[in-house]
Design a protein around this motif. Structure first.
Motif, PDB file in Angstrom:
ATOM      1  N   HIS A  33       2.875   0.146  -9.417  1.00 38.15           N
ATOM      2  CA  HIS A  33       2.667   1.098  -8.266  1.00 38.15           C
ATOM      3  C   HIS A  33       3.431   0.514  -6.917  1.00 38.15           C
ATOM      4  N   GLY A  34       3.178   1.092  -5.811  1.00 44.14           N
ATOM      5  CA  GLY A  34       3.521   0.640  -4.642  1.00 44.14           C
ATOM      6  C   GLY A  34       2.603   0.497  -3.652  1.00 44.14           C
ATOM      7  N   TYR A  35       2.792   0.681  -2.368  1.00 43.44           N
ATOM      8  CA  TYR A  35       2.166   0.251  -1.238  1.00 43.44           C
ATOM      9  C   TYR A  35       1.794   1.812  -0.668  1.00 43.44           C
ATOM     10  N   PRO A  36       0.542   2.209  -0.151  1.00 40.73           N
ATOM     11  CA  PRO A  36      -0.586   1.318  -0.358  1.00 40.73           C
ATOM     12  C   PRO A  36      -1.415   1.642  -1.278  1.00 40.73           C
ATOM     13  N   GLN A  37      -1.001   1.540  -2.606  1.00 46.33           N
ATOM     14  CA  GLN A  37      -1.814   2.419  -3.450  1.00 46.33           C
ATOM     15  C   GLN A  37      -2.111   1.351  -4.734  1.00 46.33           C
ATOM     16  N   THR A  38      -2.498   1.587  -5.819  1.00 45.61           N
ATOM     17  CA  THR A  38      -2.911   1.014  -6.759  1.00 45.61           C
ATOM     18  C   THR A  38      -2.239   1.718  -8.417  1.00 45.61           C
ATOM     19  N   ASN A  39      -2.783   1.253  -9.384  1.00 44.04           N
ATOM     20  CA  ASN A  39      -2.351   1.956 -10.513  1.00 44.04           C
ATOM     21  C   ASN A  39      -2.886   3.176 -10.703  1.00 44.04           C
ATOM     22  N   TYR A  40      -3.858   3.792  -9.580  1.00 41.93           N
ATOM     23  CA  TYR A  40      -4.118   5.076  -9.725  1.00 41.93           C
ATOM     24  C   TYR A  40      -3.217   6.127  -9.458  1.00 41.93           C
ATOM     25  N   ILE A  41      -2.171   5.469  -9.013  1.00 43.60           N
ATOM     26  CA  ILE A  41      -0.957   6.649  -8.673  1.00 43.60           C
ATOM     27  C   ILE A  41      -0.393   7.161 -10.106  1.00 43.60           C
ATOM     28  N   TRP A  42      -0.639   6.674 -11.176  1.00 43.73           N
ATOM     29  CA  TRP A  42      -0.378   7.214 -12.421  1.00 43.73           C
ATOM     30  C   TRP A  42      -1.147   8.074 -12.978  1.00 43.73           C
ATOM     31  N   MET A 164      -4.645  -5.122  13.563  1.00 37.04           N
ATOM     32  CA  MET A 164      -4.499  -3.447  14.037  1.00 37.04           C
ATOM     33  C   MET A 164      -4.760  -2.394  12.942  1.00 37.04           C
ATOM     34  N   ILE A 165      -4.373  -3.069  11.789  1.00 38.21           N
ATOM     35  CA  ILE A 165      -4.555  -1.776  10.700  1.00 38.21           C
ATOM     36  C   ILE A 165      -6.133  -1.982  10.160  1.00 38.21           C
ATOM     37  N   GLY A 166      -6.787  -3.225  10.291  1.00 41.68           N
ATOM     38  CA  GLY A 166      -7.982  -3.415  10.060  1.00 41.68           C
ATOM     39  C   GLY A 166      -9.177  -2.678  10.913  1.00 41.68           C
ATOM     40  N   GLU A 167      -8.503  -2.260  12.172  1.00 38.20           N
ATOM     41  CA  GLU A 167      -9.637  -1.582  12.957  1.00 38.20           C
ATOM     42  C   GLU A 167      -9.888  -0.130  12.433  1.00 38.20           C
ATOM     43  N   ASP A 168      -9.054   0.481  11.742  1.00 38.15           N
ATOM     44  CA  ASP A 168      -9.243   1.742  11.138  1.00 38.15           C
ATOM     45  C   ASP A 168      -8.453   2.007   9.807  1.00 38.15           C
ATOM     46  N   PRO A 169      -8.766   1.209   8.822  1.00 33.62           N
ATOM     47  CA  PRO A 169      -8.179   1.488   7.778  1.00 33.62           C
ATOM     48  C   PRO A 169      -7.649   2.875   7.239  1.00 33.62           C
ATOM     49  N   GLU A 170      -8.782   3.795   7.167  1.00 33.50           N
ATOM     50  CA  GLU A 170      -8.830   4.939   6.648  1.00 33.50           C
ATOM     51  C   GLU A 170      -7.715   5.798   7.389  1.00 33.50           C
ATOM     52  N   TYR A 171      -7.775   5.782   8.862  1.00 35.84           N
ATOM     53  CA  TYR A 171      -6.913   6.295   9.667  1.00 35.84           C
ATOM     54  C   TYR A 171      -5.448   5.978   9.493  1.00 35.84           C
ATOM     55  N   PHE A 172      -5.217   4.701   9.268  1.00 41.12           N
ATOM     56  CA  PHE A 172      -3.827   4.201   8.740  1.00 41.12           C
ATOM     57  C   PHE A 172      -3.395   4.732   7.439  1.00 41.12           C
ATOM     58  N   LEU A 173      -4.374   4.649   6.469  1.00 39.03           N
ATOM     59  CA  LEU A 173      -3.734   5.076   5.166  1.00 39.03           C
ATOM     60  C   LEU A 173      -3.569   6.484   5.281  1.00 39.03           C
ATOM     61  N   ASN A 174      -4.414   7.507   5.870  1.00 36.82           N
ATOM     62  CA  ASN A 174      -3.884   8.959   5.878  1.00 36.82           C
ATOM     63  C   ASN A 174      -2.625   9.229   6.675  1.00 36.82           C
ATOM     64  N   ARG A 192      -7.414   9.292  -2.812  1.00 36.50           N
ATOM     65  CA  ARG A 192      -7.435   8.696  -1.455  1.00 36.50           C
ATOM     66  C   ARG A 192      -8.722   7.805  -1.277  1.00 36.50           C
ATOM     67  N   GLN A 193      -9.829   8.289  -1.953  1.00 35.64           N
ATOM     68  CA  GLN A 193     -11.320   7.444  -1.949  1.00 35.64           C
ATOM     69  C   GLN A 193     -10.916   5.898  -2.740  1.00 35.64           C
ATOM     70  N   GLU A 194     -10.176   5.990  -3.713  1.00 37.25           N
ATOM     71  CA  GLU A 194     -10.077   4.900  -4.657  1.00 37.25           C
ATOM     72  C   GLU A 194      -8.858   3.980  -3.939  1.00 37.25           C
ATOM     73  N   TYR A 195      -8.044   4.612  -3.056  1.00 38.16           N
ATOM     74  CA  TYR A 195      -7.091   3.851  -2.267  1.00 38.16           C
ATOM     75  C   TYR A 195      -7.817   3.078  -1.136  1.00 38.16           C
ATOM     76  N   LEU A 196      -8.500   3.816  -0.428  1.00 39.83           N
ATOM     77  CA  LEU A 196      -9.540   3.205   0.659  1.00 39.83           C
ATOM     78  C   LEU A 196     -10.267   2.157   0.054  1.00 39.83           C
ATOM     79  N   ARG A 197     -10.933   2.341  -0.966  1.00 39.65           N
ATOM     80  CA  ARG A 197     -11.833   1.453  -1.469  1.00 39.65           C
ATOM     81  C   ARG A 197     -11.087   0.185  -1.764  1.00 39.65           C
ATOM     82  N   CYS A 198      -9.931   0.219  -2.010  1.00 45.76           N
ATOM     83  CA  CYS A 198      -9.139  -1.073  -2.473  1.00 45.76           C
ATOM     84  C   CYS A 198      -8.585  -1.481  -1.288  1.00 45.76           C
ATOM     85  N   PHE A 199      -8.573  -0.946  -0.091  1.00 45.27           N
ATOM     86  CA  PHE A 199      -7.720  -1.238   1.222  1.00 45.27           C
ATOM     87  C   PHE A 199      -8.650  -2.132   2.062  1.00 45.27           C
TER      88      PHE A 199
END
Length: 297
Positions: A33-42, A164-174, A192-199
């Motif tokens: 997989h790539g950023y900012p994801q996990t093997n869930y992308i497949w 800076m990313i850590g202040e609002d990870p969900e905002y950054f991902l979206n 999205r929930q899975e990617y956020l869980r791992c972020f």
């Protein structure tokens, strides 16, 4: 369970735990997989690929449920060489001394290094929506820096981007998904929930280290290979999103021909996230390239 026909495992290799799922039968195919994801992308295509191949979809070190080893001043623990060694040792531990490899985004960059370092192991390489790292850095201009600003943001010293990313990870991902994708519904709520869980803070730091390595040690290793005239020994498939930046900015096939004498490629009707935005087309492209096998009924 993310994938219906798969089993989930975690294995310790190369001093780090690597999370992966495995399923199917036939020749082995590793998916990265790539950023900012996990093997869930497949998740939209893995079950179909498993009708043709023994599919292993792993989380890169520093991502997903894999480990986050400490870094060093040279960022070597997050070099594509070290990340690639994880995957080589994982596949060997599963009994696969040779295998096919498909990598999206960062996974494609790891795959590129793996194919260079292990030419007798990687039989075919598919890279999804990337031009070579060396090309992208060495030809950087305002258009590239604007579209791929994160390449220059993430490499700032620890802990500037992390904080800076850590202040609002969900905002950054979206925001990232909206910037790179072209179908707002392609990345599902569950994904999205899975990617956020791992972020997590650990993953945010590790992923920045991934990019810091790309701008330093990875470029140095690429330069050594270029100076030595080293090329990939395996066939390469490059596919990209026709609505994404890479296909618009670069002659993707020609750039990969600088690294391999056997390259084919084409665009798909989507943005950056090929396995999620164009799953049918991506599946067909991978099955056709990693022949000879036909899906089981």
């Amino acid at each position: 369970m993310i994938f219906k026909a798969f089993k989930n495992h975690i294995k310790q290799v190369n001093g780090v735990k690597i999370n992966y799922v495995i399923g199917g039968s036939g020749p082995p195919l590793l998916l990265l997989h790539g950023y900012p994801q996990t093997n869930y992308i497949w998740h939209k295509i893995a079950d179909q690929l498993a009708k043709c191949f023994t599919v292993v979809a792993s989380d890169l070190r520093g991502y997903g449920d894999s480990g986050n080893p400490p870094t060093d001043t040279e960022h070597f623990p997050y070099s594509k060489r070290e990340m690639g060694m994880d995957q080589i040792l994982l596949m060997q531990s599963l009994g696969f001394d040779q295998f096919y490899l498909a990598g999206h985004d960062r996974g494609g960059r790891v795959g590129h290094r793996m194919a260079l370092d292990y030419p007798k192991i990687i039989l075919k390489l598919a890279v999804l929506d990337i031009a070579p790292t060396y090309t992208m850095y060495k030809t950087a201009d305002m258009e590239f820096a604007t579209a791929y600003y994160h390449w220059f943001f993430f490499i700032q010293p620890n802990d500037i981007p992390e904080k800076m990313i850590g202040e609002d990870p969900e905002y950054f991902l979206n925001k990232k998904f909206g910037q790179w994708g072209r179908d707002k519904n392609a990345i599902t709520k569950e994904a999205r929930q899975e990617y956020l869980r791992c972020f997590t803070p650990e993953t945010i730091h590790s992923s920045c280290e991934d990019y810091r390595a790309s701008a330093t040690i990875d470029l140095e290793l690429d330069q050594l290979d270029i100076n030595a005239g080293k090329k990939l020994a395996c066939p390469v498939l490059c596919i990209w999103g026709e609505k994404a930046f890479v296909g618009r900015k670069y002659n993707v096939i020609e750039e990969w021909k600088k690294w391999s004498d056997d390259v084919v490629g084409f665009g798909l009707p989507c943005g950056h996230y090929l396995p999620e935005e164009a799953p049918t087309e991506t599946t067909k492209a991978l099955i056709d390239f990693f022949k000879p096998l036909k899906p089981k009924n």
